[in-house]
Motif scaffolding. Structure first.
Motif, short mmCIF file in Angstrom:
data_model
loop_
_atom_site.label_atom_id
_atom_site.label_comp_id
_atom_site.label_asym_id
_atom_site.label_seq_id
_atom_site.Cartn_x
_atom_site.Cartn_y
_atom_site.Cartn_z
N GLN A 1 -0.97 2.04 -2.71
CA GLN A 1 -0.20 2.35 -1.52
C GLN A 1 0.17 3.83 -1.46
O GLN A 1 0.09 4.46 -0.40
CB GLN A 1 1.07 1.50 -1.46
CG GLN A 1 1.77 1.52 -0.11
CD GLN A 1 0.89 1.02 1.02
OE1 GLN A 1 0.20 0.01 0.88
NE2 GLN A 1 0.88 1.74 2.13
N LEU B 1 -5.58 -8.98 -4.57
CA LEU B 1 -5.11 -7.72 -4.01
C LEU B 1 -6.30 -6.88 -3.55
O LEU B 1 -6.28 -6.28 -2.46
CB LEU B 1 -4.30 -6.95 -5.05
CG LEU B 1 -3.87 -5.53 -4.67
CD1 LEU B 1 -2.93 -5.54 -3.47
CD2 LEU B 1 -3.22 -4.83 -5.86
N GLN C 1 -0.74 -1.92 -7.22
CA GLN C 1 -0.40 -1.85 -5.81
C GLN C 1 0.42 -0.59 -5.49
O GLN C 1 0.20 0.04 -4.45
CB GLN C 1 0.37 -3.10 -5.39
CG GLN C 1 1.02 -3.04 -4.00
CD GLN C 1 0.03 -2.79 -2.86
OE1 GLN C 1 -1.17 -2.69 -3.07
NE2 GLN C 1 0.55 -2.68 -1.65
#
Length: 232
Positions: free
Chosen positions: A106, A147, A102
């Motif tokens: 990001q 995710l 993640q």
């Protein structure tokens, strides 16, 4: 020329994928936990040391890219001999495998948006099954699947596709203790319809497909590459 970043691309599946993209003429950058001069991956444009647990270093790494066509997240660990049942080790595995993915997604978001790029995460057959030996690894890979689906929804309007590969039993350094265990290896091969261990090169074709125009309408998919293991 496509810009491809492979996180955890210095060994195993990540290395095979990186070299496959380089062979297609892409500018490939790989990261690993080791120093760049210790990385064995060949034919890439850049080798970079990166610890995906360090948010500041991750952000700094991706700031160097104005656009990224393909981000591939392959950094991951597994701890054996029951160690993943301890809270500290459990949290550590989750931090690398899931949180690290993640962090990288990001941090790369704007560069991916600029290119209309795509993300390929590394899930696992243990995204679908539990593991009595590796609860943290299994939980992290279940998290990768969700995710992936969540980012696919969130980033579709940015023109970013997000998918994941779910490898089966692939012979790498990560699985060396199992490949060397004759009895356990025979059990796993016997459970796999194609009757063999996978090789890192078995993952490269699916990765190239998910990054290609042929997959232009594919997002949020978790693609098993497991010799039929999950079909049983």
């Amino acid at each position: 020329m496509k810009t491809v970043v492979v996180i955890g691309g210095s060994t195993g599946i990540g290395s095979a994928i990186a070299q496959a993209f380089a062979g297609q003429g892409a500018e490939v950058h790989v990261t690993g936990i080791e120093a760049p001069d210790a990385m064995q991956v060949q034919g890439v444009a850049g080798r970079h040391q990166l610890d995906v647990r360090n948010e500041r270093d991750v952000a700094r790494f991706f700031e160097a890219f104005s656009h990224i066509d393909v981000l591939i997240n392959c950094a991951g660990v597994i701890q054996r001999e029951g160690r993943e049942f301890t809270p500290e080790v459990f949290a550590g595995v989750i931090d690398i495998n899931l949180n690290g993915t993640q962090r990288c997604c990001q941090a790369a978001h704007q560069a991916l948006k600029a290119a209309g790029g795509c993300v390929i995460n590394t899930a696992s057959m243990l995204s679908f099954f539990g593991s009595g030996h590796a609860p943290a690894y299994s939980a992290s890979k279940g998290g990768i699947a969700q995710l992936t689906r969540s980012l696919a929804i969130a980033w579709a309007t940015d023109g970013i596709r997000v998918n994941a590969l779910a490898p089966g039993w692939i012979a790498t350094d990560l699985t060396s203790t199992l490949t060397q265990d004759t009895e356990r290896s025979a059990e796993l091969v016997g459970r796999t319809p194609m009757g063999r261990w996978g090789k890192p090169d078995d993952i490269t074709g699916p990765a190239l497909f998910l990054a290609s125009p042929g997959a232009a309408f594919v997002t949020g998919a978790i693609l098993p590459v497991d010799g039929g293991y999950s079909a049983r």
